[in-house]
Enzyme design. Sequence first.
Site, mmCIF file in Angstrom:
data_model
loop_
_atom_site.group_PDB
_atom_site.id
_atom_site.type_symbol
_atom_site.label_atom_id
_atom_site.label_comp_id
_atom_site.label_asym_id
_atom_site.label_seq_id
_atom_site.Cartn_x
_atom_site.Cartn_y
_atom_site.Cartn_z
ATOM 1 N N TYR A 88 -0.354 9.124 15.071
ATOM 2 C CA TYR A 88 1.650 9.232 15.329
ATOM 3 C C TYR A 88 2.971 9.537 15.782
ATOM 4 O O TYR A 88 4.021 9.220 16.248
ATOM 5 C CB TYR A 88 2.107 8.396 13.971
ATOM 6 C CG TYR A 88 0.826 6.837 13.572
ATOM 7 C CD1 TYR A 88 0.175 6.312 14.178
ATOM 8 C CD2 TYR A 88 1.135 7.142 12.273
ATOM 9 C CE1 TYR A 88 -0.519 5.474 13.265
ATOM 10 C CE2 TYR A 88 -0.178 7.115 11.427
ATOM 11 C CZ TYR A 88 -1.464 5.619 12.331
ATOM 12 O OH TYR A 88 -1.425 4.822 11.225
ATOM 13 N N CYS A 117 -9.012 23.105 17.508
ATOM 14 C CA CYS A 117 -9.055 22.796 18.160
ATOM 15 C C CYS A 117 -8.381 22.116 19.041
ATOM 16 O O CYS A 117 -9.011 21.866 19.673
ATOM 17 C CB CYS A 117 -10.248 24.512 18.131
ATOM 18 S SG CYS A 117 -11.070 25.582 17.972
ATOM 19 N N GLY A 135 0.478 -1.177 0.158
ATOM 20 C CA GLY A 135 0.211 -0.257 -0.029
ATOM 21 C C GLY A 135 0.995 1.165 -0.214
ATOM 22 O O GLY A 135 1.002 1.857 -0.862
ATOM 23 N N ARG A 136 1.219 1.767 0.757
ATOM 24 C CA ARG A 136 2.109 2.842 1.346
ATOM 25 C C ARG A 136 3.355 3.191 0.104
ATOM 26 O O ARG A 136 3.725 3.725 0.267
ATOM 27 C CB ARG A 136 3.079 2.700 2.628
ATOM 28 C CG ARG A 136 3.348 4.174 2.816
ATOM 29 C CD ARG A 136 4.301 3.659 4.584
ATOM 30 N NE ARG A 136 3.654 3.227 5.754
ATOM 31 C CZ ARG A 136 2.914 3.852 6.018
ATOM 32 N NH1 ARG A 136 3.575 5.087 6.520
ATOM 33 N NH2 ARG A 136 2.109 3.136 7.455
#
Length: 423
Positions: free
Chosen positions: A324, A350, A283-284
Amino acid sequence: MTLPGSPFFAFKDQDLYLDDVRLRDLTQQYGTPLYVYSRKAMLAALAPYQQALAGRQHLVCFAVKSNSNIAVLQTFAQAGCGFDIVSGGELARVLAAGGDASKVVFSGVGKTRAEMRLALDAGVRCFNVESTAELEVLSQVASEMGKTARVSLRVNPDVDAGTHPYISTGLKGNKFGVAHEQAINTYQRAASLPGIEVTGIDCHIGSQITEIAPYLDALDRVLDLVEAIEGAGIPIHHLDLGGGLGITYTDETPPGADELIKQLLAKIDARGHGHRELVFEPGRSLVGNAGVLLTEVMFLKPGEKKNFCIVDAAMNDLMRPALYEAYMGIVNTRQREDAPEVWDVVGPVCESGDWLGRDRSLAVQPGDVLAVLSAGAYGMTMASNYNTRGRAAELMVDGNQVWLIRERESVDALFALEKLIKN
């Protein structure tokens, strides 16, 4: 300056380009925040997988969770890929993109009965089953439908992939897979159930892995199991070795996909398993460095302890840094002559956790457009509408061609499904 994703990302005459497109020009037309992906970069990342597996019975299944835009899925479907999915929604996206259900593997620890029925109706290639309880339910659902569910069991080899705890999936303390010690009994149970056909074995140990050794350790344990399972009279057709290969965000040096596969194949052949079909689920490594998030600098806020560069992208657009504490490169899309200063790049949400980069050396002024690099994976797929913020638009480029592949989300769309109470 060499950037992650080079040569597709590069500065030309002080301006940052993706392929042959100047990124600042895109923001003037489409606004910010804005995700932009390179189709050429995606296909270039896929090529080493396909070349290393040439001549082998294999299937490369793109992990849809990393980037689920249907134009991205279309790109990989047209390149011959299958897909690794983890929900019924992802299956619908694959089919909408022209993907072939017979090339889909359905992973995930919590498949619902409705999702199982959808996948069986579509004719997915295989379910990667992660528990005995799931196996029993899948058998029941398939039997009720008069269908057969082809399954591989995802085994947990208890191998440390050396990655962030949130994206480690192959240790005993992780929620994923069937424990190595229970695998043979679970396979025997699978073989005895109606509506179930055992076809393979699956192993996925984590994400953003930058060394080959954990893969080889896991493979040894998987092959030990294959030999024991077949010794118990249950044939194993395919080996699904998962994905998880890392990319360069800053100074990581992950192996190339071709080198990883070369070493895996050498071990597979040496142990006499070269006849088996191989499945990979990257994937990545296919999309991470093919994408960028563009964001405009709104205000500069110098302080005694910190200087804040406030941009219009936020943690709802890109969750990885907040979730992360992930490092992602940030550059100005136009190189300035001024001396750089150290800034925390933060968004307007916020939350104190709303930051994209800390302690970054940048020469920057309001109105500049910053590029958050390596944003092609787990960027838009993790985006939310927190603070009632519409999600970003997405573009695909190829050379000098540009396609709008997702329109910017309007505020009206965010509450279109909500209802006022009628008093």
